[in-house]
Structures are given as C-alpha cells and as structure tokens.
Motif scaffolding. Sequence first.
Motif, PDB file in Angstrom:
ATOM      1  N   ARG A 205       0.424  -0.741  16.679  1.00 29.33           N
ATOM      2  CA  ARG A 205      -0.710  -0.308  15.846  1.00 29.33           C
ATOM      3  C   ARG A 205      -1.473   0.831  16.505  1.00 29.33           C
ATOM      4  NH1 ARG A 205      -1.417  -5.868  14.616  1.00 29.33           N
ATOM      5  NH2 ARG A 205      -2.970  -6.092  16.281  1.00 29.33           N
TER       6      ARG A 205
ATOM      7  N   GLU B 281       2.428  -6.157  18.753  1.00 34.12           N
ATOM      8  CA  GLU B 281       1.919  -5.522  17.534  1.00 34.12           C
ATOM      9  C   GLU B 281       0.757  -4.594  17.865  1.00 34.12           C
ATOM     10  OE1 GLU B 281       2.924  -5.623  14.387  1.00 34.12           O
ATOM     11  OE2 GLU B 281       4.655  -6.869  14.866  1.00 34.12           O
TER      12      GLU B 281
ATOM     13  N   ASN C 252       1.059   3.146  10.128  1.00 37.97           N
ATOM     14  CA  ASN C 252       2.318   2.457   9.805  1.00 37.97           C
ATOM     15  C   ASN C 252       3.333   3.410   9.173  1.00 37.97           C
ATOM     16  OD1 ASN C 252       3.938   0.152   9.805  1.00 37.97           O
ATOM     17  ND2 ASN C 252       3.333  -0.406   7.716  1.00 37.97           N
TER      18      ASN C 252
END
Length: 356
Positions: free
Chosen positions: A48, A44, A54
């Motif tokens: 990110r 993740e 996103n």
Amino acid sequence: MIGLIWNIRGPGQPGKIQCLCDTIAKANPDFIGFQEAKKELISEGLLRAVDKHNQFTWHFLPALNTAGGILVGFRNDMFEVIGFTNKKFGVVSTIKTKNDKFVWQLVVVYGSAYPEFKVDFVAELHDIMESASYPVLVCGDFNLVRQQSDKSSGTINPHFAFLFNDWVNRWALLEISISNRSFTWSNNQNNPIFAVLDRVFTSVDWDMHFPLSTLIALPRVGSDHTPLVLDTGARKVNCPKMFRFEKWWLAQAGFSQLVQDVWTKNGDASSSIENWRCKTRALRKVIKGWSINIEAAMKKKKKSLHMEFDILDVKSEQNHLPPNEFERMNLIKKKLDDIWKRKRLPSGRDLETEKS
C-alpha cells in the motif's frame, strides 16, 4: 514503457520505504523488479505504501531467511499478466502489453553472492532461456562480472566470468549498456571498490520489438546498488493526481494552526451539512496549495542532495575521495534519510507490520 530494476537491500530500515516511494515516483515505471527484498513475506502495508492507488499486479519470490527475495510488479492499465514462475534465483513473468498485444517474458534475477552457488545460478539461467516461449528481457543483480574492467580493483574470478559470458553468447543475448555510469555497485568503504553487478539483457526478438531502448542509472542512495531505469522509447499519458490527506502533514510546523484558521473563517451556511461541506471544501483547497509548496521545497532539496551525491559518487569511481568529501557523502545520506523518515505509512498498523 518504463522499467525500474533495483537491488533495494531490504525495505526494513527507517526511511527506506519512503526512499522506495520517491524512486518509484521519479522513475514513474510501468513495471518494477526489486531484488534482495530480504523478506519471507511482503506485507500489505508495504504494498500500500509503494502502490497507494492499487495500480500494479504484484508477485513475490520469498527470501531464504534474509537472503534474496524478489518483488515484481506490472501496471494494470499497461499489461495483462499471463503467469508467474518462481525459480531458485529469479522470477519469470509472462505478460502481454495491452496496446499492441505483444507477449513477452520478464526475468528478474538475484545471483548468489557466494561462490559455491554461482554455478547453480548460471545453470538456472541456461534453463530459463531453454524453456523461454516468448521474447525475453533478463535483468537484475547477477553478482557476476564479465571482464576485468567491470570491477575497479581489476580482481575477478575468470572461471565465473567465462561461465557468465558463455551464457550470454550461447543464447545470443544483447546487453543494454548503462549510458551514464561506469559501475552499479559500491562497497561504500573509505577506499571503495566498484563493480558492474546489475545488468539488462534481451533476446534478439525482444530487441527488434523495442529497438529504441535505453538504460540509465539513478543516484546510488538508499542502497549500495544504483537503481536502473529502462526506457523503451514509448510515451504514455499521466493521469491527474488525486487529492489525498497525508499523515506526515500532521508533523509539519504550522499545519494545525493552518487548519484551525481555515476552519474558523469559513462556514456561514444555513444548515450544518452545508456548513461542513463549505469548511471541508475550503480546507481542501488551502491544504492542497500548502502541500504543493511543502512538497516543492522537499523535492528541490532532495534533488539538490541527489545531484551532489551523484557527482561525488561518480568522482569516487575514478579517484579516491579526500576525507572531507567522503564525510560529505555520508552527511548527504543522513540528510536524505531524515527527509524520508518524515513521511509515514498510511497507518500505525502498517508500520508495525513492516517492523515484524
């Protein structure tokens, strides 16, 4: 519509994630196809870092130990993702462009570098085309050449070249040629060998829908492969950039003093909450201007280094570089690495995740 296709040679080295972020920012792509991620799992923290807002839908084909690994992403405001299919050597993505409802398939591949697996790779390419239900774009690092001129040494395996060309011809594929470079890969040695390993092919019906498509290569830094940027000729509107606090600011000389000066000079309101609002509003305004200047200086320096490296890299494709110019290329790489290392992931936890 912009696509970024790149063999990134793994995101694990120091500064590599910032290099990916810089390349994504420069290309401003609507879809991404990274090869040789060299990971069995994408964290993740990495997603990110490269996709702070996103904006993308991501899909990953895991590496086998440290071999291969493909990461594809599509902008949510541009595409509706219908589905993904993982193959041994590639990822088949079926998507629909939202503006015109055009359904097509993006195939991102990483061909094996080992001779014993190349026949299997070509067989899979045939299987993908045979089962294709929509117009197709096939791209990535094929680890194959089509002719002697695709390699600076002129030494190729004619059998594998025949199999590769047979696949192209059998399915009537069109290759989008790179307009600004002769080769896409280098072994980075004193007497370098160059080759065209990274390519973009389209089916006829995909080409008819995007007849103005062009392909360029960005400077070959951060990997031994050049990033490829595909532009179909469509224009898009960019959203204004949101203010966000960047962790790397804390390491910049004078930043702490800047914050202290702004904080002490503002805030004479009657209430504590209004005081806080006044101080933070003033601080945000000052930091934003300060950051623009710092970023502009960094970008100017990176652009200059990229241009110098690219000039030497193109020159090395034609002639053997003298030792001083070869050393200069290595020094430029180091300077760019130093710039990229200044910026960090959003948190220490993310950084530790990437190291694991």
